[in-house]
Each structure stands twice: as structure tokens, then as C-alpha cells.
Design a protein around this motif. Sequence first.
Motif, PDB file in Angstrom:
ATOM      1  N   ASN A  38       4.057  -9.594  -8.485  1.00 22.24           N
ATOM      2  CA  ASN A  38       4.995  -9.710  -9.597  1.00 22.24           C
ATOM      3  C   ASN A  38       4.327 -10.280 -10.844  1.00 22.24           C
ATOM      4  O   ASN A  38       4.419  -9.707 -11.932  1.00 22.24           O
ATOM      5  CB  ASN A  38       6.184 -10.596  -9.204  1.00 22.24           C
ATOM      6  CG  ASN A  38       6.891 -10.102  -7.967  1.00 22.24           C
ATOM      7  OD1 ASN A  38       6.267  -9.661  -7.016  1.00 22.24           O
ATOM      8  ND2 ASN A  38       8.206 -10.184  -7.972  1.00 22.24           N
ATOM      9  N   GLU A  39       3.676 -11.422 -10.685  1.00 21.87           N
ATOM     10  CA  GLU A  39       3.053 -12.080 -11.835  1.00 21.87           C
ATOM     11  C   GLU A  39       1.877 -11.285 -12.405  1.00 21.87           C
ATOM     12  O   GLU A  39       1.807 -11.084 -13.624  1.00 21.87           O
ATOM     13  CB  GLU A  39       2.623 -13.497 -11.461  1.00 21.87           C
ATOM     14  CG  GLU A  39       2.158 -14.302 -12.664  1.00 21.87           C
ATOM     15  CD  GLU A  39       1.805 -15.739 -12.283  1.00 21.87           C
ATOM     16  OE1 GLU A  39       0.801 -16.237 -12.828  1.00 21.87           O
ATOM     17  OE2 GLU A  39       2.524 -16.331 -11.459  1.00 21.87           O
ATOM     18  N   PRO A  40       0.951 -10.795 -11.570  1.00 17.40           N
ATOM     19  CA  PRO A  40      -0.133  -9.984 -12.132  1.00 17.40           C
ATOM     20  C   PRO A  40       0.367  -8.718 -12.844  1.00 17.40           C
ATOM     21  O   PRO A  40      -0.162  -8.339 -13.885  1.00 17.40           O
ATOM     22  CB  PRO A  40      -0.995  -9.622 -10.915  1.00 17.40           C
ATOM     23  CG  PRO A  40      -0.716 -10.688  -9.915  1.00 17.40           C
ATOM     24  CD  PRO A  40       0.721 -11.083 -10.143  1.00 17.40           C
ATOM     25  N   ILE A  41       1.400  -8.074 -12.294  1.00 17.51           N
ATOM     26  CA  ILE A  41       1.952  -6.885 -12.948  1.00 17.51           C
ATOM     27  C   ILE A  41       2.543  -7.275 -14.293  1.00 17.51           C
ATOM     28  O   ILE A  41       2.296  -6.612 -15.309  1.00 17.51           O
ATOM     29  CB  ILE A  41       3.004  -6.189 -12.049  1.00 17.51           C
ATOM     30  CG1 ILE A  41       2.310  -5.506 -10.871  1.00 17.51           C
ATOM     31  CG2 ILE A  41       3.829  -5.188 -12.853  1.00 17.51           C
ATOM     32  CD1 ILE A  41       3.261  -4.977  -9.802  1.00 17.51           C
ATOM     33  N   ALA A  42       3.326  -8.353 -14.328  1.00 12.51           N
ATOM     34  CA  ALA A  42       3.951  -8.792 -15.579  1.00 12.51           C
ATOM     35  C   ALA A  42       2.906  -9.179 -16.623  1.00 12.51           C
ATOM     36  O   ALA A  42       3.063  -8.903 -17.809  1.00 12.51           O
ATOM     37  CB  ALA A  42       4.889  -9.973 -15.312  1.00 12.51           C
ATOM     38  N   LYS A  43       1.820  -9.795 -16.169  1.00 12.95           N
ATOM     39  CA  LYS A  43       0.811 -10.305 -17.090  1.00 12.95           C
ATOM     40  C   LYS A  43      -0.200  -9.256 -17.544  1.00 12.95           C
ATOM     41  O   LYS A  43      -0.564  -9.204 -18.721  1.00 12.95           O
ATOM     42  CB  LYS A  43       0.078 -11.470 -16.409  1.00 12.95           C
ATOM     43  CG  LYS A  43      -0.835 -12.248 -17.315  1.00 12.95           C
ATOM     44  CD  LYS A  43      -1.373 -13.483 -16.596  1.00 12.95           C
ATOM     45  CE  LYS A  43      -2.254 -14.307 -17.496  1.00 12.95           C
ATOM     46  NZ  LYS A  43      -2.758 -15.509 -16.843  1.00 12.95           N
ATOM     47  N   TRP A  44      -0.650  -8.399 -16.629  1.00  7.28           N
ATOM     48  CA  TRP A  44      -1.773  -7.513 -16.941  1.00  7.28           C
ATOM     49  C   TRP A  44      -1.503  -6.014 -16.808  1.00  7.28           C
ATOM     50  O   TRP A  44      -2.398  -5.206 -17.053  1.00  7.28           O
ATOM     51  CB  TRP A  44      -2.976  -7.845 -16.050  1.00  7.28           C
ATOM     52  CG  TRP A  44      -3.540  -9.203 -16.298  1.00  7.28           C
ATOM     53  CD1 TRP A  44      -4.032  -9.687 -17.471  1.00  7.28           C
ATOM     54  CD2 TRP A  44      -3.675 -10.261 -15.355  1.00  7.28           C
ATOM     55  NE1 TRP A  44      -4.453 -10.974 -17.325  1.00  7.28           N
ATOM     56  CE2 TRP A  44      -4.251 -11.356 -16.018  1.00  7.28           C
ATOM     57  CE3 TRP A  44      -3.365 -10.392 -14.008  1.00  7.28           C
ATOM     58  CZ2 TRP A  44      -4.516 -12.552 -15.395  1.00  7.28           C
ATOM     59  CZ3 TRP A  44      -3.635 -11.585 -13.379  1.00  7.28           C
ATOM     60  CH2 TRP A  44      -4.204 -12.654 -14.071  1.00  7.28           C
ATOM     61  N   ALA A  45      -0.307  -5.642 -16.385  1.00  2.31           N
ATOM     62  CA  ALA A  45      -0.049  -4.215 -16.153  1.00  2.31           C
ATOM     63  C   ALA A  45       1.250  -3.776 -16.835  1.00  2.31           C
ATOM     64  O   ALA A  45       2.227  -3.434 -16.174  1.00  2.31           O
ATOM     65  CB  ALA A  45      -0.007  -3.931 -14.658  1.00  2.31           C
ATOM     66  N   PRO A  46       1.263  -3.749 -18.167  1.00  2.00           N
ATOM     67  CA  PRO A  46       2.510  -3.429 -18.866  1.00  2.00           C
ATOM     68  C   PRO A  46       3.047  -2.024 -18.563  1.00  2.00           C
ATOM     69  O   PRO A  46       4.259  -1.827 -18.529  1.00  2.00           O
ATOM     70  CB  PRO A  46       2.143  -3.569 -20.341  1.00  2.00           C
ATOM     71  CG  PRO A  46       0.655  -3.439 -20.394  1.00  2.00           C
ATOM     72  CD  PRO A  46       0.154  -3.977 -19.089  1.00  2.00           C
ATOM     73  N   ASN A  47       2.177  -1.067 -18.318  1.00  2.00           N
ATOM     74  CA  ASN A  47       2.664   0.286 -18.022  1.00  2.00           C
ATOM     75  C   ASN A  47       3.316   0.357 -16.653  1.00  2.00           C
ATOM     76  O   ASN A  47       4.328   1.034 -16.465  1.00  2.00           O
ATOM     77  CB  ASN A  47       1.530   1.314 -18.136  1.00  2.00           C
ATOM     78  CG  ASN A  47       1.042   1.466 -19.551  1.00  2.00           C
ATOM     79  OD1 ASN A  47       1.749   1.168 -20.509  1.00  2.00           O
ATOM     80  ND2 ASN A  47      -0.183   1.918 -19.704  1.00  2.00           N
ATOM     81  N   ILE A  48       2.732  -0.333 -15.673  1.00  2.00           N
ATOM     82  CA  ILE A  48       3.349  -0.382 -14.347  1.00  2.00           C
ATOM     83  C   ILE A  48       4.671  -1.144 -14.433  1.00  2.00           C
ATOM     84  O   ILE A  48       5.681  -0.729 -13.864  1.00  2.00           O
ATOM     85  CB  ILE A  48       2.405  -1.014 -13.304  1.00  2.00           C
ATOM     86  CG1 ILE A  48       1.203  -0.096 -13.073  1.00  2.00           C
ATOM     87  CG2 ILE A  48       3.138  -1.291 -11.998  1.00  2.00           C
ATOM     88  CD1 ILE A  48       0.125  -0.688 -12.183  1.00  2.00           C
ATOM     89  N   LYS A  49       4.681  -2.249 -15.166  1.00  2.00           N
ATOM     90  CA  LYS A  49       5.903  -3.042 -15.329  1.00  2.00           C
ATOM     91  C   LYS A  49       7.013  -2.183 -15.930  1.00  2.00           C
ATOM     92  O   LYS A  49       8.138  -2.163 -15.424  1.00  2.00           O
ATOM     93  CB  LYS A  49       5.636  -4.256 -16.222  1.00  2.00           C
ATOM     94  CG  LYS A  49       6.858  -5.103 -16.472  1.00  2.00           C
ATOM     95  CD  LYS A  49       6.544  -6.269 -17.394  1.00  2.00           C
ATOM     96  CE  LYS A  49       7.795  -7.036 -17.748  1.00  2.00           C
ATOM     97  NZ  LYS A  49       7.509  -8.129 -18.684  1.00  2.00           N
ATOM     98  N   LYS A  50       6.694  -1.448 -16.981  1.00  2.44           N
ATOM     99  CA  LYS A  50       7.683  -0.582 -17.627  1.00  2.44           C
ATOM    100  C   LYS A  50       8.174   0.490 -16.658  1.00  2.44           C
ATOM    101  O   LYS A  50       9.366   0.770 -16.585  1.00  2.44           O
ATOM    102  CB  LYS A  50       7.099   0.064 -18.883  1.00  2.44           C
ATOM    103  CG  LYS A  50       8.086   0.958 -19.620  1.00  2.44           C
ATOM    104  CD  LYS A  50       7.476   1.541 -20.876  1.00  2.44           C
ATOM    105  CE  LYS A  50       8.409   2.396 -21.690  1.00  2.44           C
ATOM    106  NZ  LYS A  50       9.508   3.031 -21.061  1.00  2.44           N
ATOM    107  N   ASN A  51       7.261   1.066 -15.914  1.00  2.00           N
ATOM    108  CA  ASN A  51       7.643   2.102 -14.956  1.00  2.00           C
ATOM    109  C   ASN A  51       8.574   1.547 -13.888  1.00  2.00           C
ATOM    110  O   ASN A  51       9.532   2.209 -13.493  1.00  2.00           O
ATOM    111  CB  ASN A  51       6.399   2.732 -14.331  1.00  2.00           C
ATOM    112  CG  ASN A  51       6.747   3.904 -13.458  1.00  2.00           C
ATOM    113  OD1 ASN A  51       6.795   3.775 -12.240  1.00  2.00           O
ATOM    114  ND2 ASN A  51       7.003   5.049 -14.068  1.00  2.00           N
TER     115      ASN A  51
END
Length: 145
Positions: A38-51
Amino acid sequence: MKAKLPVMIASGEYPDIVSGKIDGFNKYGQSGAFIPLNEPIAKWAPNIKKNLIDNPEAKSQTIAFDGNHYSVPMLSAMRTSEGMLVRKDWLDRLGLPMPETIDDWYTMLKAFKEKDANGNGDSNDEVPFSSVGTPDTYYLNFADA
């Protein structure tokens, strides 16, 4: 991999990245075998987070019962797949455009089969389409279309 995953988890020796299905991540993520992303996606993966926000299918593939993401969505959840590969040299040789529609694919594959796409003078030695699986599942290559 399904049979190997429990053995790998039990051994405590596994690689940094593991491919699997949500049921394995549900079971083993909550037991501590996988770290929540959750935290790594929120911090470093904006495209995955948006998806994950915009695409319920992608989210359902990755969210565990405890609300954590122990995996990232498969590409198919993002409405792409392995993708089809086309011999551009064959397209050029036959004067065909890159296919965009199912009709274009039909026209291209028919031309590859019936014309000398590879330019060797023999119009009977080209294989216009190849896939893994069995003939009764080849249509799945075009399922997203």
C-alpha cells in the motif's frame, strides 16, 4: 506455481518477486510472508495507484481480505495482455497497414497465408499465426478485442 507456493513459503526462502493469484496473497500475506505494498504504491507508483482507484477489476485482483495490497495488478487487468506481435517486414513486403481492427487482422493473416510474405518465392511456407495453447483456445488471443 500453485503447488510450489506453499512449499516455498514454508521453507522461508523465496525470491523478491513472486507471481500468484489473490487467494495465495490473502492466505500468505496476512501471515507475514509478503509485505503490504500500500505505502510503496502510494509513494512511488502513481500510475498503479490510479489504476487501482479507477479500475475495480484491477483492485479486485490485488486487494486482500485485510485491505492490503500484496501484489500489483496483472497487465490483463489493465486491459492489455501479452500483446500480439506482427512481422512488420511482412506487412511492408505485402503493402499492408498495421492491423487495428479484427477485420484488419483477418485481412493481414489471410494475406500472410496466401501470399509470399517472407519473399522467398514460395507462398506455401508461411505460418500466418502462432500461439500457445490448443487450437480450441487460440481465439482467446483476440478476446480483449
